[in-house]
Design a protein around this motif. Structure first.
Motif, PDB file in Angstrom:
ATOM      1  N   GLY A 129       7.641   7.347  -6.774  1.00  0.00           N
ATOM      2  CA  GLY A 129       7.851   6.198  -5.437  1.00  0.00           C
ATOM      3  C   GLY A 129       8.675   6.722  -4.407  1.00  0.00           C
ATOM      4  O   GLY A 129       9.081   6.071  -3.644  1.00  0.00           O
ATOM      5  N   LEU A 130       9.207   8.038  -4.667  1.00  0.00           N
ATOM      6  CA  LEU A 130      10.077   8.609  -3.856  1.00  0.00           C
ATOM      7  C   LEU A 130       9.483   9.249  -2.410  1.00  0.00           C
ATOM      8  O   LEU A 130       9.999   9.455  -1.685  1.00  0.00           O
ATOM      9  CB  LEU A 130      10.801   9.833  -4.532  1.00  0.00           C
ATOM     10  N   MET A 131       7.986   9.195  -2.323  1.00  0.00           N
ATOM     11  CA  MET A 131       7.512   9.878  -1.186  1.00  0.00           C
ATOM     12  C   MET A 131       7.827   8.945   0.156  1.00  0.00           C
ATOM     13  O   MET A 131       8.174   9.483   1.191  1.00  0.00           O
ATOM     14  CB  MET A 131       5.895   9.840  -1.505  1.00  0.00           C
ATOM     15  N   GLY A 132       7.928   7.726  -0.042  1.00  0.00           N
ATOM     16  CA  GLY A 132       8.147   6.894   1.079  1.00  0.00           C
ATOM     17  C   GLY A 132       9.822   7.146   1.567  1.00  0.00           C
ATOM     18  O   GLY A 132      10.126   7.381   2.900  1.00  0.00           O
ATOM     19  N   LEU A 133      10.376   7.157   0.643  1.00  0.00           N
ATOM     20  CA  LEU A 133      12.048   7.610   0.981  1.00  0.00           C
ATOM     21  C   LEU A 133      12.098   9.070   1.550  1.00  0.00           C
ATOM     22  O   LEU A 133      12.749   9.414   2.712  1.00  0.00           O
ATOM     23  CB  LEU A 133      12.659   7.676  -0.401  1.00  0.00           C
ATOM     24  N   GLN A 174       0.783  -1.128   0.110  1.00  0.00           N
ATOM     25  CA  GLN A 174       0.040  -0.081   0.208  1.00  0.00           C
ATOM     26  C   GLN A 174       0.872   1.283   0.106  1.00  0.00           C
ATOM     27  O   GLN A 174       0.447   2.287  -0.473  1.00  0.00           O
ATOM     28  CB  GLN A 174      -1.016   0.109   1.139  1.00  0.00           C
ATOM     29  N   MET A 175       2.281   1.149   0.393  1.00  0.00           N
ATOM     30  CA  MET A 175       2.819   2.267   0.313  1.00  0.00           C
ATOM     31  C   MET A 175       3.104   3.198  -0.758  1.00  0.00           C
ATOM     32  O   MET A 175       2.894   4.255  -0.695  1.00  0.00           O
ATOM     33  CB  MET A 175       4.197   1.998   0.982  1.00  0.00           C
ATOM     34  N   PRO A 176       2.971   2.510  -1.854  1.00  0.00           N
ATOM     35  CA  PRO A 176       3.305   3.544  -3.103  1.00  0.00           C
ATOM     36  C   PRO A 176       1.887   4.204  -3.274  1.00  0.00           C
ATOM     37  O   PRO A 176       2.003   5.447  -3.824  1.00  0.00           O
ATOM     38  CB  PRO A 176       3.650   2.271  -4.317  1.00  0.00           C
ATOM     39  N   PHE A 177       0.665   3.365  -3.115  1.00  0.00           N
ATOM     40  CA  PHE A 177      -0.195   4.273  -3.413  1.00  0.00           C
ATOM     41  C   PHE A 177      -0.677   5.412  -2.503  1.00  0.00           C
ATOM     42  O   PHE A 177      -1.154   6.373  -2.707  1.00  0.00           O
ATOM     43  CB  PHE A 177      -1.511   3.077  -3.263  1.00  0.00           C
TER      44      PHE A 177
END
Length: 153
Positions: free
Chosen positions: A53-57, A4-7
């Motif tokens: 996909g950098l938001m989690g980073l 779910q993290m990328p979403f």
């Protein structure tokens, strides 16, 4: 890593982009198209980070920075490091000031190419001595004459 993290990162990026676009609209209205377009460009970056996909980073980095600075506040060893860094800056500044004062004075004679012109101070240093008011007036007179020739005054 949860699927779910990328979403969630995409949703966060989209939400930040919407807020940024609203601010960009206000900037566009107040400061014009140039400033508005630059604001829109900055506003699109969170959406791009979410799609990549950098938001989690970035969230992980922000969390680690908060923990680091939070720990810095309560760690006496870290404060000792800050004091040592401050002492280094003070010593470096004093060294620069002393270097500027220890240079030998310029010779009394000027080369033939500079005779007739007032001496200008070196870049980054203060004036070598008091300038006569007549020399300053002569320079302003030359500037005024050039401006009159060009029809500016």
């Amino acid at each position: 890593m949860p699927t779910q993290m990328p979403f969630e990162g995409l949703l966060l990026g989209a939400a930040l982009t919407v807020v940024g676009l609203i601010i960009s609209w206000v900037v566009w209205r107040r400061k014009g198209a140039s400033a508005g377009l630059r604001a829109v460009a900055w506003s699109l970056l969170p959406l791009a980070f979410g799609l990549i996909g950098l938001m989690g980073l970035l969230a992980s980095l922000a969390g680690q920075l908060v923990r680091f600075f939070g720990g810095l506040v309560f760690d006496p060893l870290a404060w000792a490091g800050v004091v040592v860094a401050g002492v280094a800056v003070v010593l470096w500044t004093i060294g620069r000031l002393l270097r500027g004062r220890s240079r030998p004075a310029a010779p009394a004679e000027q080369p033939a190419s500079t005779q007739g012109r007032p001496a200008s101070p070196a870049v980054g240093k203060g004036s070598q001595g008091p300038r006569s008011s007549a020399g300053v007036d002569d320079e302003f007179a030359e500037i005024e004459e050039l401006l009159r020739k060009r029809g500016i005054t």
